[in-house]
Design a protein around this motif. Structure first.
Motif, PDB file in Angstrom:
ATOM      1  N   ALA B  10      -4.460   3.749  -3.933  1.00 38.51           N
ATOM      2  CA  ALA B  10      -3.055   3.463  -3.658  1.00 38.51           C
ATOM      3  C   ALA B  10      -2.912   2.772  -2.299  1.00 38.51           C
ATOM      4  N   PHE B  11      -3.680   3.243  -1.325  1.00 32.57           N
ATOM      5  CA  PHE B  11      -3.621   2.677   0.023  1.00 32.57           C
ATOM      6  C   PHE B  11      -4.155   1.246   0.023  1.00 32.57           C
ATOM      7  N   GLN B  12      -5.247   1.043  -0.699  1.00 34.28           N
ATOM      8  CA  GLN B  12      -5.868  -0.274  -0.826  1.00 34.28           C
ATOM      9  C   GLN B  12      -4.915  -1.286  -1.459  1.00 34.28           C
ATOM     10  N   ASN B  13      -4.237  -0.872  -2.517  1.00 36.33           N
ATOM     11  CA  ASN B  13      -3.287  -1.772  -3.187  1.00 36.33           C
ATOM     12  C   ASN B  13      -2.150  -2.171  -2.250  1.00 36.33           C
ATOM     13  N   ALA B  14      -1.699  -1.202  -1.460  1.00 34.38           N
ATOM     14  CA  ALA B  14      -0.620  -1.500  -0.520  1.00 34.38           C
ATOM     15  C   ALA B  14      -1.107  -2.457   0.572  1.00 34.38           C
ATOM     16  N   THR B  18       0.278  -6.414   1.824  1.00 34.54           N
ATOM     17  CA  THR B  18       0.629  -6.778   3.196  1.00 34.54           C
ATOM     18  C   THR B  18      -0.296  -7.860   3.739  1.00 34.54           C
ATOM     19  N   LYS B  19      -1.558  -7.792   3.340  1.00 29.94           N
ATOM     20  CA  LYS B  19      -2.540  -8.763   3.835  1.00 29.94           C
ATOM     21  C   LYS B  19      -2.188 -10.211   3.454  1.00 29.94           C
ATOM     22  N   GLU B  78      -7.315  -4.343  13.227  1.00 30.53           N
ATOM     23  CA  GLU B  78      -7.779  -5.653  12.767  1.00 30.53           C
ATOM     24  C   GLU B  78      -7.678  -5.675  11.233  1.00 30.53           C
ATOM     25  N   ALA B  79      -6.834  -6.564  10.684  1.00 32.50           N
ATOM     26  CA  ALA B  79      -6.436  -6.446   9.279  1.00 32.50           C
ATOM     27  C   ALA B  79      -7.586  -6.629   8.289  1.00 32.50           C
ATOM     28  N   ALA B  80      -8.316  -7.725   8.410  1.00 32.80           N
ATOM     29  CA  ALA B  80      -9.342  -8.030   7.411  1.00 32.80           C
ATOM     30  C   ALA B  80     -10.450  -6.979   7.447  1.00 32.80           C
ATOM     31  N   PHE B  81     -10.840  -6.604   8.656  1.00 34.58           N
ATOM     32  CA  PHE B  81     -11.897  -5.614   8.819  1.00 34.58           C
ATOM     33  C   PHE B  81     -11.469  -4.258   8.270  1.00 34.58           C
ATOM     34  N   PHE B  82     -10.244  -3.865   8.584  1.00 40.39           N
ATOM     35  CA  PHE B  82      -9.743  -2.571   8.117  1.00 40.39           C
ATOM     36  C   PHE B  82      -9.709  -2.530   6.588  1.00 40.39           C
ATOM     37  N   GLU B  83      -9.277  -3.608   5.964  1.00 43.68           N
ATOM     38  CA  GLU B  83      -9.218  -3.654   4.494  1.00 43.68           C
ATOM     39  C   GLU B  83     -10.627  -3.507   3.902  1.00 43.68           C
TER      40      GLU B  83
END
Lengths: 380, 380
Positions: B10-14, B18-19, B78-83
């Motif tokens: 669920a967190f990944q989809n959200a 946003t990404k 850091e968005a990409a890294f966190f994802e």
């Protein structure tokens, strides 16, 4: 002059195979062309990039091709363009007619396309291998040993011999395939059936990578011939030639540790270890020369990786079995991931000598034929 | 300080939604970060590239998320890294704990990852739209009119207004969407339900292209708000803001010919015409400014294309109906292919005035709302 009609799909499939050898980045302009040779017995499609050459023969009696040959000859056509044109033709059948000045008229349904061709005289002569001793192998088996080794070749052109896979027939009756880029090594031994063919050659990794697109029937048996600087893989219709890399490959056996030297023997679930390394790699790729540290202490196995910029990872691993001394060793997780990718067994055995000596990986329970080596990184 | 546990998927989809707004090529470094705001009522994930901003709210009672919030606050990661890190976590649940100095500890199974975060104070303030008049539309309908027009925008930045789709509410109660790059134009009219919202704006093509990745439920109804230089698309949890392109869009109605001016009216099978153009294009792409020529003479419709380098194509086309005079006209087949791609009707009606005036395309039998224009090329 050439005249034939053929089933579009059968012709397209044959073109697709020959096209594997035709590159756009070649120094001899004629090599961007496809050579079409039409004889009464069938059609041969020839392509080469100077490194790899493919001759693909479509016999006149091939039942999928519904071929009708009423004129023979040969012509050169721009390979990529010709393949695109054929794939876009509207009907199931196409007619190919050579006109004056090497022009080719392709007709399919209401579509008529005229292509400018060239005289096949300008096409370079391809070296051929006269029949001799050969080795028969199943496509699937060859693909397997190629996959298990080719990933470990060097990408650096300054030492060309390491950009290929070393293939050698041993006096034990085995085939040895080995590749190394000096940071890791992968070696596979394979018992061979009786053959007179003896060789000790280096096959370029590019030839290995296109091999799988040329021979798509895994169950088929193909024949291997060698002559001077060329290796030939052949089935009933396709001849796939590759040049060999000149030079002599070093003896890699001396790199494999003696059984007596190992001080630690671990067994892991291969998938679990792979996922742990994937997570470690997320951090190590953010750092130059980033390494993961594996710390074995009593029953505990822990991996840690640290990137001053983004953070750190700390993970406990479950060893399925452990024998030997404690150890702490650092290495590039990329190499372990690559190594695990080609191990199909569910469990992997990893043995260590010390934190400055290469460690070995083997699929558990199939340990004789396949061994990989990874060099650690010295850290403070 | 932030502390919560959540279902990984669920967190990944959200995060994925946003990404869409977070780019790596931004001039403000803070905009490469994801902003995470945790309140008792739920978690908000915020991203922006300065052009598009997304606020995605995951309510605490969302049943797929199995969320447990025990500490609130906000942090930048850091968005990409966190994802990437989240997607590689081993278990179905992850725990997110803020430590001292904005460090974040992520735990999942035996894996512990520490990430360096930043104070959310440095994140730029995003302009928000205060509630006002709105327009409700189904996601599917919006995607349709976007698809039908956005391909025709200009890619040249020297006239920014043409790099977006012009959206205008008309006095007839319709929404008009139109795009043009001066070679072709695509215009769609759509009857609207009653709304107070009136607008005349230019929405950047990039915002339109990422719209479809943000709103993935085609059956959902979303609300549209406009304020100054911003357009907002909103459902219950996602707010998607886009900046608008400044400037006033020219009146495109005057470009559409008068019915009385047409001299030739043809109907084609759309798929057949598309394939014929695909074949013509194979040759025209080999030539600078390559065009295909359509020659209508009595009952015969023929397309021809010629490339001095590679050859020529000649093809008869079947018109399902023909009314009017003979004509010979040349144009870029690429534009006709693009136009046909967005016509879902099986038959297409094409009407011509002369060989130097733009011709129009409409899906047959649905002719009122959707019209496209293609400008011919003058040849000798």
């Amino acid at each position: 002059m050439i005249k034939f009609s053929i089933n579009k799909t059968a012709f397209q499939n044959a073109l697709k195979i020959t096209k594997q050898a035709i590159g756009s980045k070649v120094t001899i302009p004629a090599l961007t062309k496809l050579k079409i040779e039409v004889e009464e017995k069938g059609i041969t499609l020839i392509g080469s990039n100077g490194q790899i050459s493919i001759k693909n023969f479509l016999p006149a009696d091939n039942k999928d091709a519904s071929m009708l040959i009423s004129g023979t000859g040969s012509v050169l056509l721009e390979a990529a363009f010709f393949e695109n044109v054929v794939s876009q033709l509207p009907e199931v059948t196409l007619e190919f007619i050579e006109k004056e000045q090497k022009q080719v008229l392709l007709t399919s349904g209401k579509s008529e396309i005229t292509l400018k061709g060239l005289d096949s005289e300008i096409y370079p002569h391809l070296q051929e291998i006269s029949e001799g001793s050969s080795l028969k192998m199943k496509v699937k088996v060859l693909k397997e040993i190629f996959t298990e080794t080719v990933f470990a070749v060097s990408t650096q052109e300054n030492r060309p011999i390491f950009t290929g896979v070393h293939l050698e027939t041993l006096s034990t009756g085995e085939l040895k395939a080995v590749a190394t880029d000096s940071h890791r090594m992968s070696q596979r031994l394979l018992p061979l059936e009786d053959t007179d063919l003896k060789f000790d050659v280096i096959l370029p990794s590019k030839s290995i990578n296109s091999f799988k697109n040329v021979f798509t029937n895994d169950e088929e048996e193909i024949e291997i011939f060698i002559s001077g600087s060329q290796m030939l893989f052949q089935n009933e219709t396709i001849s796939y030639y590759s040049r060999l890399i000149e030079g002599s490959y070093p003896d890699t056996n001396r790199l494999i540790p003696n059984e007596a030297d190992y001080t630690l023997d671990l067994v892991f679930d291969a998938a679990q270890l792979r996922h742990t390394m994937d997570r470690a790699r997320l951090l190590t790729v953010m750092t130059t020369n980033g390494t993961v540290k594996l710390t074995v202490s009593g029953d505990s196995v822990v991996t840690t990786a640290n990137s001053p910029e983004v953070g750190s990872v700390h993970e406990e691993l479950t060893a399925l079995s452990k024998e030997g001394n404690d150890l702490s060793i650092s290495f590039n997780p990329e190499y372990l991931i690559d190594a695990l990718k080609v191990i199909k067994a569910p469990e992997v055995r990893i043995r260590f000598i010390s934190n400055v000596r290469p460690f070995t990986l083997q699929p558990r329970n199939e340990e004789s034929g396949f061994v990989q080596l990874i060099t650690p990184v010295r850290t403070n």
